[in-house]
Design a protein around this motif. Structure first.
Motif, PDB file in Angstrom:
ATOM      1  N   ALA A  26      55.277  73.768 129.519  1.00 48.81           N
ATOM      2  CA  ALA A  26      55.955  73.854 130.815  1.00 48.81           C
ATOM      3  C   ALA A  26      57.252  73.053 130.761  1.00 48.81           C
ATOM      4  O   ALA A  26      57.336  72.009 130.120  1.00 48.81           O
ATOM      5  N   SER A  27      58.252  73.532 131.452  1.00 45.66           N
ATOM      6  CA  SER A  27      59.550  72.856 131.412  1.00 45.66           C
ATOM      7  C   SER A  27      59.544  71.541 132.195  1.00 45.66           C
ATOM      8  O   SER A  27      60.244  70.608 131.836  1.00 45.66           O
ATOM      9  N   ASN A  28      58.762  71.475 133.259  1.00 43.20           N
ATOM     10  CA  ASN A  28      58.716  70.260 134.070  1.00 43.20           C
ATOM     11  C   ASN A  28      57.288  70.061 134.569  1.00 43.20           C
ATOM     12  O   ASN A  28      56.908  70.616 135.590  1.00 43.20           O
ATOM     13  N   PHE A  30      55.736  67.237 135.636  1.00 41.34           N
ATOM     14  CA  PHE A  30      55.711  66.452 136.860  1.00 41.34           C
ATOM     15  C   PHE A  30      57.007  66.687 137.612  1.00 41.34           C
ATOM     16  O   PHE A  30      58.071  66.324 137.147  1.00 41.34           O
ATOM     17  N   THR A  31      56.900  67.291 138.787  1.00 39.55           N
ATOM     18  CA  THR A  31      58.124  67.477 139.576  1.00 39.55           C
ATOM     19  C   THR A  31      58.605  66.150 140.130  1.00 39.55           C
ATOM     20  O   THR A  31      59.777  65.967 140.371  1.00 39.55           O
ATOM     21  N   ARG A  32      57.672  65.235 140.313  1.00 39.23           N
ATOM     22  CA  ARG A  32      58.016  63.900 140.797  1.00 39.23           C
ATOM     23  C   ARG A  32      56.961  62.924 140.295  1.00 39.23           C
ATOM     24  O   ARG A  32      55.770  63.152 140.448  1.00 39.23           O
TER      25      ARG A  32
END
Length: 90
Positions: A26-28, A30-32
């Protein structure tokens, strides 16, 4: 790389903490990400008590532990969560 800098910074602040690295496509993941340092995880609510300094005696499993459990003046508080109880030991 960026993750090496983050990991080095993390490890320098949390000495002795075991680090586990997982990879994802996955590219990200943790979004935050937010980390809070807390003085106590479970608040005792008493200011003059330090649970890192005021401790009881370690009792080895076996006869000594069984004898302690048989003592009517002994109170054992089991603080394991449901998972740890199902597991039996931790």
């Amino acid at each position: 790389e960026e993750e090496d800098v983050v990991l080095e910074n993390f490890e320098s602040k949390f000495i002795g903490l075991r680090t586990r690295i997982s990879y994802s496509s996955a590219s990200n993941v943790f979004t935050r990400l937010r980390i809070k340092i807390k003085k106590e995880i479970v608040t005792i609510g008493i200011n003059n008590v330090d649970p890192t300094k005021t401790v009881g005696d370690y009792v080895r499993p076996g006869r000594e532990w069984e004898k302690l459990l048989d003592d009517p003046d002994c109170l054992v508080i089991d603080t394991r969560n449901e998972y740890e109880i199902r597991l039996g030991t931790f």
